[in-house]
Scaffold this motif. Structure first.
Motif, PDB file in Angstrom:
ATOM      1  N   GLY A  13     -53.659 -79.349 112.242  1.00  8.53           N
ATOM      2  CA  GLY A  13     -52.269 -79.987 112.421  1.00  8.53           C
ATOM      3  C   GLY A  13     -52.397 -81.209 111.838  1.00  8.53           C
ATOM      4  O   GLY A  13     -51.226 -81.563 110.852  1.00  8.53           O
ATOM      5  N   VAL A  66     -51.857 -85.439 117.161  1.00 14.02           N
ATOM      6  CA  VAL A  66     -51.924 -84.111 116.879  1.00 14.02           C
ATOM      7  C   VAL A  66     -53.139 -83.518 117.279  1.00 14.02           C
ATOM      8  O   VAL A  66     -53.302 -82.196 117.440  1.00 14.02           O
ATOM      9  CB  VAL A  66     -51.565 -84.058 115.262  1.00 14.02           C
ATOM     10  CG1 VAL A  66     -52.805 -84.313 114.317  1.00 14.02           C
ATOM     11  CG2 VAL A  66     -51.182 -82.761 114.923  1.00 14.02           C
ATOM     12  N   ASN A  70     -51.656 -80.239 118.974  1.00 11.19           N
ATOM     13  CA  ASN A  70     -52.018 -78.955 118.398  1.00 11.19           C
ATOM     14  C   ASN A  70     -53.185 -78.173 118.944  1.00 11.19           C
ATOM     15  O   ASN A  70     -53.277 -77.182 118.938  1.00 11.19           O
ATOM     16  CB  ASN A  70     -52.512 -79.189 116.799  1.00 11.19           C
ATOM     17  CG  ASN A  70     -51.339 -78.688 115.942  1.00 11.19           C
ATOM     18  OD1 ASN A  70     -49.823 -78.945 116.456  1.00 11.19           O
ATOM     19  ND2 ASN A  70     -51.586 -78.080 114.723  1.00 11.19           N
ATOM     20  N   ASN A 273     -46.831 -75.471 107.711  1.00 10.21           N
ATOM     21  CA  ASN A 273     -47.370 -74.595 108.556  1.00 10.21           C
ATOM     22  C   ASN A 273     -48.290 -73.611 107.940  1.00 10.21           C
ATOM     23  O   ASN A 273     -49.184 -72.921 108.214  1.00 10.21           O
ATOM     24  CB  ASN A 273     -46.236 -73.820 109.132  1.00 10.21           C
ATOM     25  CG  ASN A 273     -45.841 -74.627 110.255  1.00 10.21           C
ATOM     26  OD1 ASN A 273     -46.312 -75.098 111.341  1.00 10.21           O
ATOM     27  ND2 ASN A 273     -44.506 -75.377 110.017  1.00 10.21           N
ATOM     28  N   THR A 276     -51.242 -75.423 107.895  1.00 12.80           N
ATOM     29  CA  THR A 276     -51.779 -75.276 109.221  1.00 12.80           C
ATOM     30  C   THR A 276     -52.668 -74.311 109.647  1.00 12.80           C
ATOM     31  O   THR A 276     -53.636 -74.189 110.088  1.00 12.80           O
ATOM     32  CB  THR A 276     -50.543 -75.754 110.247  1.00 12.80           C
ATOM     33  OG1 THR A 276     -50.164 -76.945 110.090  1.00 12.80           O
ATOM     34  CG2 THR A 276     -51.161 -75.672 111.671  1.00 12.80           C
ATOM     35  N   TYR A 280     -56.656 -73.359 110.080  1.00 13.18           N
ATOM     36  CA  TYR A 280     -57.144 -72.917 111.197  1.00 13.18           C
ATOM     37  C   TYR A 280     -57.808 -71.682 110.914  1.00 13.18           C
ATOM     38  O   TYR A 280     -59.030 -71.595 111.729  1.00 13.18           O
ATOM     39  CB  TYR A 280     -55.769 -72.690 111.987  1.00 13.18           C
ATOM     40  CG  TYR A 280     -55.789 -71.985 113.289  1.00 13.18           C
ATOM     41  CD1 TYR A 280     -56.306 -72.535 114.415  1.00 13.18           C
ATOM     42  CD2 TYR A 280     -55.485 -70.699 113.362  1.00 13.18           C
ATOM     43  CE1 TYR A 280     -56.583 -71.899 115.684  1.00 13.18           C
ATOM     44  CE2 TYR A 280     -55.516 -70.083 114.536  1.00 13.18           C
ATOM     45  CZ  TYR A 280     -55.964 -70.812 115.922  1.00 13.18           C
ATOM     46  OH  TYR A 280     -56.211 -69.925 116.973  1.00 13.18           O
TER      47      TYR A 280
END
Ligand SMILES: C[N+](C)(C)CCCC[C@H](N)C(=O)O
Length: 288
Positions: A13, A66, A70, A273, A276, A280
């Motif tokens: 995030g 965040v 997140n 995103n 992100t 991730y």
């Protein structure tokens, strides 16, 4: 292990956040101030008046928070999915969960993260809307000197509930749209990945980017109302509540008002995103 999902959610995030903040500042200003003619006008005025730093106003609290926001989103999402399907993140490629379960888990994550996000988002929006250039000795002081001063002032002037101003609109903005976010991401990953395999980095980037765009496009009407509710209270109260804010914005500015900031939300959403989701997935594979 579920805890890894929380940490991966945090780091990914923060990376996305810095990248998208300038877009976000221009968007917030367009949604809440009627002094700009459009995106270009707002960018130019901000740059001339406040230099590049103007675009990064209000960023420190989001970066600090965040971690919480997140990790709650991804952590609750993944753990809800685990409760619904009894599969862990690693097992989900071999036994893909249904889209209904993904949607429910996404909504649950969205709902809980919205509550954590509310006070931080409020402070961000208030600071982003301060158009004074950097404070020089003797110059006009902006209302808030920084995030902590802003939080303390709101607490003092508007009470503890003042810190949650706009949180209803935020919950309505984030709950269904984060369900959609994960459905879009999973759907696109599955579409472009041979069965049972992990999606490639390119697939993750594209699926994450489009998941961001899809959820931000649908979130924009409530995003406008949320920003307006958050600015309300600064100089007395203009709206009696969320419905009043919707009605009076519509009456005064027409239906177009609900789409204000949509272009910027979408432009910001893709890179933010994409990065992100890529970080991730990468972090979770690294720790496996
Ligand atoms: C649901 N809604 C689209 C409003 C928010 C999605 C949040 C995703 C990411 N943290 C970002 O800032 O883009």
């Amino acid at each position: 292990m579920p805890v890894e999902e929380f940490v991966a959610g945090w780091i990914s995030g923060a990376v996305g956040l810095v990248l998208g903040h300038p877009f976000d500042t221009v968007k917030v200003r367009l949604q809440t101030q009627n002094t700009y003619r459009g995106i270009v006008d707002c960018v130019l005025k901000t740059y001339r008046h406040e230099s590049l730093l103007g675009f990064f106003k209000g960023m420190s609290f989001p970066i600090a928070s965040v971690a919480l926001v997140n990790s709650v989103l991804f952590g609750v999402y993944s753990n809800t999915l685990m409760a619904l399907t009894t599969t862990s993140h690693q097992e989900r490629r071999a036994q893909p969960p249904s889209y209904t379960n993904i949607f429910i888990a996404g909504c649950t994550g969205g709902l809980l993260q919205a509550y954590c996000l509310a006070p931080f988002d409020l402070i961000k929006v208030r600071l982003q809307n301060q158009t004074e250039p950097r404070v020089q000795p003797g110059s006009h002081q902006p209302r808030y000197r920084g995030p902590v001063h802003c939080a303390a002032s709101i607490f003092r002037e508007e009470g503890p509930q003042g810190l949650f101003r706009g949180s209803w609109a935020l919950v309505l903005r984030d709950t269904p749209t984060l369900g959609m976010y994960f459905v879009t991401y999973e759907g696109l990953c599955r579409q472009y990945t041979p069965e049972g395999q992990n999606p490639s980095s390119a697939t993750v980037l594209v699926a994450g980017g489009f998941a961001g765009i899809a959820s931000w496009i649908t979130a924009t009407p409530f995003d406008v109302i949320k920003s307006r509710m958050q600015m309300d209270g600064l100089k007395g109260r203009k709206y009696r509540g969320m419905l009043d804010c919707m009605a009076s914005s519509f009456r005064q500015e027409g239906v177009g008002v609900f789409f204000r900031g949509m272009t910027l939300n979408s432009a910001r959403a893709f890179p933010v995103n994409a990065v992100t989701f890529l970080s991730y997935e990468y972090l979770l594979r690294l720790w496996r």
